[in-house]
Design a protein around this motif. Sequence first.
Motif, PDB file in Angstrom:
ATOM      1  N   ASN A 126       3.935   5.424 -11.393  1.00  0.00           N
ATOM      2  CA  ASN A 126       4.024   6.671 -10.647  1.00  0.00           C
ATOM      3  C   ASN A 126       3.515   6.428  -9.223  1.00  0.00           C
ATOM      4  O   ASN A 126       2.343   6.643  -8.926  1.00  0.00           O
ATOM      5  CB  ASN A 126       3.206   7.764 -11.344  1.00  0.00           C
ATOM      6  N   TRP A 127       4.390   5.943  -8.344  1.00  0.00           N
ATOM      7  CA  TRP A 127       4.006   5.618  -6.974  1.00  0.00           C
ATOM      8  C   TRP A 127       3.824   6.895  -6.160  1.00  0.00           C
ATOM      9  O   TRP A 127       4.635   7.805  -6.221  1.00  0.00           O
ATOM     10  CB  TRP A 127       5.072   4.743  -6.322  1.00  0.00           C
ATOM     11  N   GLN A 128       2.739   6.941  -5.377  1.00  0.00           N
ATOM     12  CA  GLN A 128       2.466   8.077  -4.487  1.00  0.00           C
ATOM     13  C   GLN A 128       2.491   7.582  -3.054  1.00  0.00           C
ATOM     14  O   GLN A 128       1.888   6.558  -2.731  1.00  0.00           O
ATOM     15  CB  GLN A 128       1.085   8.662  -4.762  1.00  0.00           C
ATOM     16  N   LYS A 129       3.185   8.325  -2.177  1.00  0.00           N
ATOM     17  CA  LYS A 129       3.231   7.977  -0.758  1.00  0.00           C
ATOM     18  C   LYS A 129       2.051   8.601  -0.036  1.00  0.00           C
ATOM     19  O   LYS A 129       1.617   9.701  -0.354  1.00  0.00           O
ATOM     20  CB  LYS A 129       4.526   8.464  -0.115  1.00  0.00           C
ATOM     21  N   SER A 130       1.580   7.910   0.965  1.00  0.00           N
ATOM     22  CA  SER A 130       0.509   8.426   1.800  1.00  0.00           C
ATOM     23  C   SER A 130       0.985   9.655   2.562  1.00  0.00           C
ATOM     24  O   SER A 130       2.135   9.727   2.988  1.00  0.00           O
ATOM     25  CB  SER A 130       0.068   7.347   2.800  1.00  0.00           C
ATOM     26  N   SER A 131       0.105  10.600   2.775  1.00  0.00           N
ATOM     27  CA  SER A 131       0.455  11.781   3.566  1.00  0.00           C
ATOM     28  C   SER A 131       0.634  11.435   5.041  1.00  0.00           C
ATOM     29  O   SER A 131       1.163  12.219   5.807  1.00  0.00           O
ATOM     30  CB  SER A 131      -0.624  12.854   3.416  1.00  0.00           C
ATOM     31  N   PHE A 132       0.212  10.230   5.449  1.00  0.00           N
ATOM     32  CA  PHE A 132       0.379   9.776   6.828  1.00  0.00           C
ATOM     33  C   PHE A 132       1.675   8.999   7.020  1.00  0.00           C
ATOM     34  O   PHE A 132       1.919   8.460   8.084  1.00  0.00           O
ATOM     35  CB  PHE A 132      -0.809   8.906   7.259  1.00  0.00           C
ATOM     36  N   SER A 133       2.522   8.915   6.018  1.00  0.00           N
ATOM     37  CA  SER A 133       3.772   8.182   6.103  1.00  0.00           C
ATOM     38  C   SER A 133       4.731   8.879   7.048  1.00  0.00           C
ATOM     39  O   SER A 133       4.700  10.086   7.212  1.00  0.00           O
ATOM     40  CB  SER A 133       4.410   8.060   4.717  1.00  0.00           C
ATOM     41  N   SER A 134       5.637   8.076   7.635  1.00  0.00           N
ATOM     42  CA  SER A 134       6.615   8.649   8.565  1.00  0.00           C
ATOM     43  C   SER A 134       7.997   8.651   7.917  1.00  0.00           C
ATOM     44  O   SER A 134       8.206   8.090   6.850  1.00  0.00           O
ATOM     45  CB  SER A 134       6.651   7.834   9.862  1.00  0.00           C
TER      46      SER A 134
ATOM     47  N   GLU B 194       2.358   3.113  -0.293  1.00  0.00           N
ATOM     48  CA  GLU B 194       2.416   3.736  -1.602  1.00  0.00           C
ATOM     49  C   GLU B 194       1.350   3.118  -2.501  1.00  0.00           C
ATOM     50  O   GLU B 194       1.015   1.946  -2.357  1.00  0.00           O
ATOM     51  CB  GLU B 194       3.795   3.520  -2.231  1.00  0.00           C
ATOM     52  N   ILE B 195       0.837   3.917  -3.418  1.00  0.00           N
ATOM     53  CA  ILE B 195      -0.211   3.454  -4.319  1.00  0.00           C
ATOM     54  C   ILE B 195       0.070   3.969  -5.725  1.00  0.00           C
ATOM     55  O   ILE B 195       0.635   5.056  -5.894  1.00  0.00           O
ATOM     56  CB  ILE B 195      -1.609   3.907  -3.824  1.00  0.00           C
ATOM     57  N   ALA B 196      -0.276   3.156  -6.711  1.00  0.00           N
ATOM     58  CA  ALA B 196      -0.115   3.537  -8.115  1.00  0.00           C
ATOM     59  C   ALA B 196      -1.234   2.872  -8.907  1.00  0.00           C
ATOM     60  O   ALA B 196      -1.866   1.921  -8.439  1.00  0.00           O
ATOM     61  CB  ALA B 196       1.244   3.092  -8.648  1.00  0.00           C
ATOM     62  N   SER B 197      -1.477   3.378 -10.093  1.00  0.00           N
ATOM     63  CA  SER B 197      -2.479   2.745 -10.948  1.00  0.00           C
ATOM     64  C   SER B 197      -1.947   2.664 -12.369  1.00  0.00           C
ATOM     65  O   SER B 197      -1.123   3.470 -12.792  1.00  0.00           O
ATOM     66  CB  SER B 197      -3.800   3.514 -10.920  1.00  0.00           C
ATOM     67  N   ALA B 198      -2.434   1.660 -13.076  1.00  0.00           N
ATOM     68  CA  ALA B 198      -2.081   1.473 -14.476  1.00  0.00           C
ATOM     69  C   ALA B 198      -3.211   0.692 -15.121  1.00  0.00           C
ATOM     70  O   ALA B 198      -3.633  -0.351 -14.608  1.00  0.00           O
ATOM     71  CB  ALA B 198      -0.765   0.731 -14.626  1.00  0.00           C
ATOM     72  N   GLY B 199      -3.730   1.228 -16.195  1.00  0.00           N
ATOM     73  CA  GLY B 199      -4.849   0.548 -16.852  1.00  0.00           C
ATOM     74  C   GLY B 199      -6.047   0.469 -15.923  1.00  0.00           C
ATOM     75  O   GLY B 199      -6.466   1.472 -15.359  1.00  0.00           O
ATOM     76  N   GLU B 200      -6.538  -0.720 -15.716  1.00  0.00           N
ATOM     77  CA  GLU B 200      -7.722  -0.920 -14.866  1.00  0.00           C
ATOM     78  C   GLU B 200      -7.378  -1.483 -13.501  1.00  0.00           C
ATOM     79  O   GLU B 200      -8.246  -2.007 -12.810  1.00  0.00           O
ATOM     80  CB  GLU B 200      -8.693  -1.845 -15.593  1.00  0.00           C
ATOM     81  N   LEU B 201      -6.110  -1.372 -13.084  1.00  0.00           N
ATOM     82  CA  LEU B 201      -5.686  -1.926 -11.808  1.00  0.00           C
ATOM     83  C   LEU B 201      -5.061  -0.863 -10.916  1.00  0.00           C
ATOM     84  O   LEU B 201      -4.505   0.128 -11.378  1.00  0.00           O
ATOM     85  CB  LEU B 201      -4.690  -3.062 -12.021  1.00  0.00           C
TER      86      LEU B 201
ATOM     87  N   GLU C 244       4.221  -1.399   0.519  1.00  0.00           N
ATOM     88  CA  GLU C 244       4.925  -0.716   1.595  1.00  0.00           C
ATOM     89  C   GLU C 244       6.294  -0.328   1.054  1.00  0.00           C
ATOM     90  O   GLU C 244       6.941  -1.130   0.382  1.00  0.00           O
ATOM     91  CB  GLU C 244       5.114  -1.632   2.798  1.00  0.00           C
ATOM     92  N   SER C 245       6.747   0.867   1.342  1.00  0.00           N
ATOM     93  CA  SER C 245       8.027   1.313   0.785  1.00  0.00           C
ATOM     94  C   SER C 245       9.201   0.502   1.314  1.00  0.00           C
ATOM     95  O   SER C 245      10.204   0.360   0.627  1.00  0.00           O
ATOM     96  CB  SER C 245       8.247   2.798   1.056  1.00  0.00           C
ATOM     97  N   ASP C 246       9.099  -0.052   2.547  1.00  0.00           N
ATOM     98  CA  ASP C 246      10.214  -0.829   3.076  1.00  0.00           C
ATOM     99  C   ASP C 246      10.238  -2.263   2.534  1.00  0.00           C
ATOM    100  O   ASP C 246      11.182  -2.997   2.768  1.00  0.00           O
ATOM    101  CB  ASP C 246      10.224  -0.818   4.604  1.00  0.00           C
ATOM    102  N   ASP C 247       9.206  -2.681   1.807  1.00  0.00           N
ATOM    103  CA  ASP C 247       9.176  -3.987   1.139  1.00  0.00           C
ATOM    104  C   ASP C 247       8.480  -3.825  -0.211  1.00  0.00           C
ATOM    105  O   ASP C 247       7.366  -4.306  -0.405  1.00  0.00           O
ATOM    106  CB  ASP C 247       8.451  -5.023   1.997  1.00  0.00           C
ATOM    107  N   PRO C 248       9.116  -3.133  -1.162  1.00  0.00           N
ATOM    108  CA  PRO C 248       8.447  -2.820  -2.424  1.00  0.00           C
ATOM    109  C   PRO C 248       8.213  -4.022  -3.337  1.00  0.00           C
ATOM    110  O   PRO C 248       7.544  -3.901  -4.347  1.00  0.00           O
ATOM    111  CB  PRO C 248       9.386  -1.804  -3.080  1.00  0.00           C
ATOM    112  N   THR C 249       8.739  -5.194  -2.969  1.00  0.00           N
ATOM    113  CA  THR C 249       8.524  -6.371  -3.810  1.00  0.00           C
ATOM    114  C   THR C 249       7.173  -7.027  -3.549  1.00  0.00           C
ATOM    115  O   THR C 249       6.700  -7.793  -4.383  1.00  0.00           O
ATOM    116  CB  THR C 249       9.636  -7.411  -3.598  1.00  0.00           C
TER     117      THR C 249
END
Length: 65
Positions: free
Chosen positions: A5-13, A20-27, A32-37
């Motif tokens: 569940n990726w969330q974008k920063s409110s400061f994004s243009s 973008e930030i997401a969490s799963a388990g303990e991590l 960056e959305s333009d280079d999601p790899t």
Amino acid sequence: MEQLNWQKSSFSSDQANCVEIASAGELVYIRESDDPTTIVTTTPTKLAAWLHSAKAGEFDHFIEA
């Protein structure tokens, strides 16, 4: 990684300058959305320490004025 569940920063243009930030388990995952790899992986504790340092201005010298 796409199932997270990726969330974008409110400061994004609108020009894809999005953090973008997401969490799963303990991590926590950061990308960056333009280079999601390319994904930075950390723990909540380490991210909190980094954010505290950033808010205190410890990385301001990396920003061009």
